[in-house]
Every structure is written in structure tokens, then in C-alpha cells.
Motif scaffolding. Structure first.
Motif, PDB file in Angstrom:
ATOM      1  N   GLY A  95       0.821  -1.206   0.000  1.00  0.00           N
ATOM      2  CA  GLY A  95       0.000   0.000   0.000  1.00  0.00           C
ATOM      3  C   GLY A  95       0.856   1.257   0.000  1.00  0.00           C
ATOM      4  N   SER A 155      -8.003  -3.168   3.360  1.00  0.00           N
ATOM      5  CA  SER A 155      -7.237  -2.498   2.303  1.00  0.00           C
ATOM      6  C   SER A 155      -7.495  -0.988   2.366  1.00  0.00           C
ATOM      7  N   ARG A 158      -5.427   0.449   5.260  1.00  0.00           N
ATOM      8  CA  ARG A 158      -3.996   0.477   4.915  1.00  0.00           C
ATOM      9  C   ARG A 158      -3.695   1.600   3.920  1.00  0.00           C
ATOM     10  N   MET A 159      -4.595   1.816   2.973  1.00  0.00           N
ATOM     11  CA  MET A 159      -4.344   2.852   1.967  1.00  0.00           C
ATOM     12  C   MET A 159      -4.485   4.240   2.581  1.00  0.00           C
TER      13      MET A 159
ATOM     14  N   TRP B 305      -4.020  -9.303   1.654  1.00  0.00           N
ATOM     15  CA  TRP B 305      -4.948  -8.167   1.759  1.00  0.00           C
ATOM     16  C   TRP B 305      -5.060  -7.429   0.420  1.00  0.00           C
ATOM     17  N   VAL B 306      -3.979  -7.439  -0.349  1.00  0.00           N
ATOM     18  CA  VAL B 306      -4.012  -6.771  -1.654  1.00  0.00           C
ATOM     19  C   VAL B 306      -4.930  -7.546  -2.603  1.00  0.00           C
ATOM     20  N   GLY B 309      -8.475  -7.131  -1.501  1.00  0.00           N
ATOM     21  CA  GLY B 309      -8.959  -5.771  -1.787  1.00  0.00           C
ATOM     22  C   GLY B 309      -9.296  -5.605  -3.259  1.00  0.00           C
TER      23      GLY B 309
END
Lengths: 253, 325
Positions: A95, A155, A158-159, B305-306, B309
């Protein structure tokens, strides 16, 4: 120093941004979250290293002291690097890496687009080549930031954390100093602060789609592009990147 | 090789169908994913193509180890391009395997938990810049020996993947040899690095072809199905015959006291590598097995998680699209 020290310095800013970011991205090799991401990260790194070769070769010519692009990349110490602080920051998680990329890519594209009209034909030529590659970088990092911002709760958070972390490094990209003024007066490039409005529009539009909140603060770290005060991270990066050239001086590789 | 010691699965299909299938193979027809095929053929291919794909993926790591220390911008760019090609080869190969009814995620999980293997060669460390030369020259050189004939393999998607891979591999080998030439004609320290790299990679490169398969019934079945085109010994001999003159040209010494040219056979005689070391590496005790698997597992776990997502975003987009229609 040559008579054209400001132009040399300005070219180092371009070449060091692409060198340092290209190097950081290459640290991901074989460790990406999916095979497609490994390929894309290698591709971006490759583009940036290729652009570095062009910018630093031109810098060496302008300096006229017999230094090649490799000499500049491998044999300068941290205080002579002129990259923005943003690009030397460590990769962190995917991220952070992609947020750093997204924030730089939008600046980079705007910068290269204006350089197409540069009074210096060599600069215009390099920019024309690089702009095609960076158009793709922008598309990709924007897509990833939107997808991960909007994706899952994890996500998204985190971003958002990545954006909050990177944001204080954005301002330096646009800070105009005495060298920028000289370069602008010679018609080589516009002042970086003139790009900020367009940048904010583009970045904010993408971050809104990503359901992320642009931090309100406008505080900006500085010291990278002037070389006055880099972060501690750059020196460690250089010890790795420059090691062979430093350990075996004069060898041909 | 990139796929080593692949045991052919036994097959208990209808003998008539099997005979018709073998007749197609003998007539050099390509088998396509929707065609009937014996269960053993399918399973063996999944294992072989999967292992080949895994080797490309794990193979990024020993070279990635030097991307950040490449001595010049040009060398860095070439190495990046090479590693990017390898990830691309992995992608073609996983796609070829998927046509057989297994997903890339399933294959990845089997790699990560040790149920599937990758080539033994990637369990050796890359310790100096000359190792980038040796890997390109010897490892890619050995891989090409196997992959060129596999372009004619019976399974269509695998054959087509190999055709694309081979085009890029010959560039990889040349860049490796180019690094070796530069080192061999360089400073005393560079020459020492070049010789040291050859010393460390010679035996592991010979082992890439796998143990002698003259007694193996599995190998015979794979050869009948044309998913293995040559014996391990044939390929190993061809590799030695090609590589020894290249080493001589570099002024390097192949680390084998028994190496000699045999006028009568027209081939080099050479020592067998230490097969006990090979089996140690295959069983997980190579110098880098633990590191390589840890790196792949970390990439997979840290990237969860990527992937989640991205998937969630794609689903939301799909739902919005459906709602709008």
C-alpha cells in the motif's frame, strides 16, 4: 563546477528522482502480492532506470567534467543526490509503495508534459520518450489506489494510512527555489509550483473514487531536491546500490 | 531441469481410448485441453508444468538478490528485464496448467506448503556478481537444452508456452555469458569471482537434468506421451559438450579432474555430480530451501490483503454494472 551548474543540478533532480524510485521499486523483485504485480513493478522500475540513463547522461554532458551516468549514479554520496524525499522513503507494505508511486506519478506526468515544450531540445526529446511510459505508470498506480482504497475494510485502512504517511512529502515536489527560477527564465521548464493546481485536481479526483480522505495538512518536508538534508534512508540505499563500484574501483562490469 | 524427477502417473483408462490417444501422439498431433486424455497424462502434465512454473517464480529470487547491487545502470536494467521475463514465463506456464483443470492459486499453495517442488538449482545462493553471469550462462543454458525440444511436446498449450519462452531464454543465456566474458577479462578480483562462480555452479547445473533415467519406467511413459522428449543423460551430455568449449574460451577451468575429450565418441567424458547432495537439496536441505520458501510464503501471505482488496473492488464494480442494466 561548470558554468552551467544550475542546469546540471536541475537535471540531477530529474535523474535522481527516477533513479532512487526505480531502485526502490526494484527491491520488490519476486516478492509482489501477485504475479501480475511482480511483472508490473519490474516494468515500472525498468522504465525509471531507462529514464535515469537519459537524464544523468545529459547531466554529465552539461557538467562537462567527464562523468558518465554511471559515475553520477554510483559514485556520488548522499549529499550530492537531488531527488525528492518522497522517492527515497522505504517501500513499507504494498500500500505504501503504491501510494508513493501514485503521488509521484501524477507529478511526474505533469512535469514531463510541460517539458515537451522545453527550450532545450535534448530535454524535450527525453521527456517525449518518457511521457509515454509515465502515462502508463499513472494509469496503473491510479487503478491500484482506487481498487485498494475501495476494496475491503483492511485495504481501505492500509491505503488511508499510506496516504497519511506519504502526504507530507508531496509539497517538496512543487516547491520552487532559485534553481527552478533560473531554469524557468531560460524556458527549459516551468516553475514546479505552477503544476500544483492540476495535480491537486487529478489526485483528489482519484482519491475520492478510492473513498480516501486527503489530509488537510499542507506541511511539507524538504531537503531532498536541494540536497541540504536527506532522510536517513537514502544512505542505506546507496550503500547497497553503489557497493560493487565502491569496493572494486575502476573495474569494468 | 526446471521440472525434475516428474513421476508419470499410472493410468487405468479404457484400452481402446488409450490406443487411439497414443496413435494421435505418434502422428505428432497436438492434444488440446478439450480433447480426451488419459488421467495419468493430465496429472503428470499438471505436475510437470506446475513445477516448471514454480521454478520460474522462485528463480526470480536468486537474481533479485543482485538487482539492487547491479554494478551499472545498464546491468541493472538488463537484469530487471530478465527477471520480468521469468515472471512472464511463470504466467504462461500457470495458464497452460490451468487448462488442465487446476487453478493458479491451488498450484501456488502447493508450492508454498512444500507439496510441489521447483528446480533444485534455485536452492543455491548467488554470492557475487559473477553468479549473475553463471546463472545466465549455465542455468539458462541448461534450461534451453530441455525447453527447445519441449516446443514439440504433445500438449498444445505447453508447446506454445515453450515456443514463447525459448525466444527469451536465448537472450538470457547470452547476457549471462556476456557478464562472464567481462569478468574473465577483467581485474584479478573479477577473474577470481568468475572462476569461483563456475566452481560453485558446475555441479548444481549438471544436476538440473536429474539423475540418470535409463532404468526409469516413469520416464519411458512420459517419453511415449511426448511430454519428455529426451533422456536426462542425453541432455546432460549435450550441455557438457556445448559448455566446456565456452569455459575454455573464457579462460576458466571446469572443476572436474576427469573431464576429457573422447575422440571416438565425439563427446566429453565427465564426472557424475554428487547425487547425495542432489537428494539432500530435493528433500529440503539445500543451502537456500528455507529462505526461498520463506520468501515465497511471505510474499503470498503479506499480499493476501491486496488480492482480497482488488477482488472486493472488482465485485463492487460488477454489482454496480449489473444494477445499472
Amino acid at each position: 563546477m561548470s558554468a552551467d551548474a544550475p542546469f546540471f543540478e536541475w537535471l540531477c533532480r530529474l535523474g535522481d528522482n527516477t533513479l532512487v524510485l526505480g531502485h526502490r521499486v526494484s527491491e520488490w523483485c519476486g516478492r509482489g502480492p501477485a504475479l501480475e504485480e511482480d511483472i508490473a513493478l519490474a516494468n515500472i522500475s525498468l522504465d525509471l532506470i531507462g529514464q535515469t540513463q537519459m537524464w544523468l547522461t545529459l547531466a554529465g554532458e552539461v557538467e562537462n567534467a567527464g562523468r558518465s551516468a554511471d559515475d553520477l549514479a554510483m559514485l556520488r554520496d548522499a549529499w550530492d543526490f537531488r531527488n525528492a524525499l518522497l522517492v527515497e522513503q522505504p517501500n513499507g507494505d504494498f500500500g505504501r509503495t503504491m501510494m508513493r508511486q501514485f503521488l509521484f506519478d501524477h507529478f511526474h506526468l505533469l512535469q514531463l508534459q510541460t517539458l515537451a515544450d522545453s527550450a532545450d531540445q535534448r530535454v524535450a526529446d527525453i521527456a517525449a520518450k518518457a511521457v509515454k511510459e509515465v502515462t502508463y505508470h499513472v494509469e496503473r498506480s491510479t487503478e491500484v489506489v482506487i481498487a485498494l482504497g475501495d476494496g475491503t475494510e483492511e485495504s481501505h485502512s492500509r491505503m488511508q494510512a499510506a496516504l497519511d504517511w506519504a502526504w507530507p512529502y508531496v509539497g517538496e515536489l512543487f516547491a520552487s527555489d532559485a534553481i527552478d527560477v533560473q531554469i524557468a527564465e531560460r524556458g527549459i521548464a516551468p516553475l514546479p509550483d505552477t503544476l500544483r493546481v492540476a495535480y491537486d485536481q487529478r489526485v483528489t479526483s482519484a482519491l475520492t473514487k478510492a473513498t480516501l480522505t486527503v489530509p488537510e495538512g499542507r506541511f511539507a518536508h524538504s531537503g531532498g531536491k536541494s540536497g541540504f538534508r536527506h532522510s536517513e534512508h537514502l544512505g542505506h540505499m546507496l550503500t547497497q546500490m553503489q557497493w560493487l563500484q565502491r569496493a572494486y574501483p575502476g573495474a569494468q562490469w | 531441469m526446471y521440472a525434475q524427477m516428474i513421476k508419470s502417473e499410472s493410468t487405468d483408462d479404457d484400452p481402446e481410448k488409450l490406443a487411439a490417444f497414443q496413435a494421435r501422439i505418434d502422428a505428432n498431433e497436438k492434444i488440446e485441453p478439450k480433447d480426451w486424455m488419459p488421467q495419468g497424462y493430465r496429472k503428470t502434465l499438471i505436475r510437470q508444468i506446475g513445477q516448471h512454473a514454480h521454478s520460474e517464480i522462485v528463480g526470480q529470487l536468486p537474481e533479485g538478490n543482485w538487482i539492487t547491487r547491479a554494478p551499472t545502470l545498464e546491468r541493472k536494467a538488463i537484469l530487471l528485464a530478465k527477471v520480468q521475463d521469468e515472471a512472464g514465463h511463470g504466467l504462461y506456464l500457470y495458464c497452460a496448467a490451468e487448462t488442465l483443470g487446476v487453478t493458479r492459486d491451488e498450484l501456488t499453495e502447493m508450492l508454498n506448503d512444500g507439496r510441489m517442488k521447483y528446480s533444485s538449482i534455485f536452492n543455491y545462493p548467488t554470492l557475487t556478481w559473477a553468479d549473475m553471469g553463471a546463472v545466465g550462462w549455465l542455468v539458462d543454458g541448461a534450461a534451453i537444452m530441455n525447453q527447445v525440444p519441449l516446443q514439440r511436446t504433445s500438449f498444445g498449450p505447453y508447446s506454445r508456452a515453450m515456443i514463447r519462452v525459448c525466444k527469451e531464454e536465448s537472450f538470457h543465456q547470452r547476457q549471462g555469458y556476456d557478464i562472464m566474458m567481462r569478468m574473465a577479462e577483467g581485474t584479478p578480483a573479477q577473474k577470481r569471482m568468475a572462476q569461483d562462480a563456475l566452481n560453485r555452479f558446475w555441479q548444481p547445473a549438471l544436476m538440473m537434468f536429474g539423475p540418470s533415467d535409463k532404468d526409469s519406467v516413469h520416464s519411458a511413459q512420459s517419453m511415449a506421451w511426448k511430454i519428455k522428449m529426451n533422456t536426462n543423460d542425453e541432455l546432460r551430455q549435450k550441455f557438457v559438450d556445448q559448455t566446456v568449449p565456452q569455459a575454455e574460451y573464457l579462460g576458466l577451468t571446469v572443476p572436474d579432474d576427469n573431464l576429457r575429450w573422447n575422440e571416438d565418441t565425439g563427446h566429453y567424458e565427465f564426472s557424475e555430480p554428487d547425487w547425495s547432495e542432489f537428494f539432500d537439496v530435493i528433500q529440503g536441505n539445500g543451502p537456500c530451501n528455507t529462505d526461498r520458501l520463506e520468501a515465497r510464503n511471505a510474499a503470498w501471505n503479506d499480499g493476501a490483503w491486496v488480492r482480497d482488496g482488488m477482488h472486493a473492488h472488482a465485485q463492487k464494480k460488477q454489482q454496480t454494472k449489473v444494477a445499472a442494466q
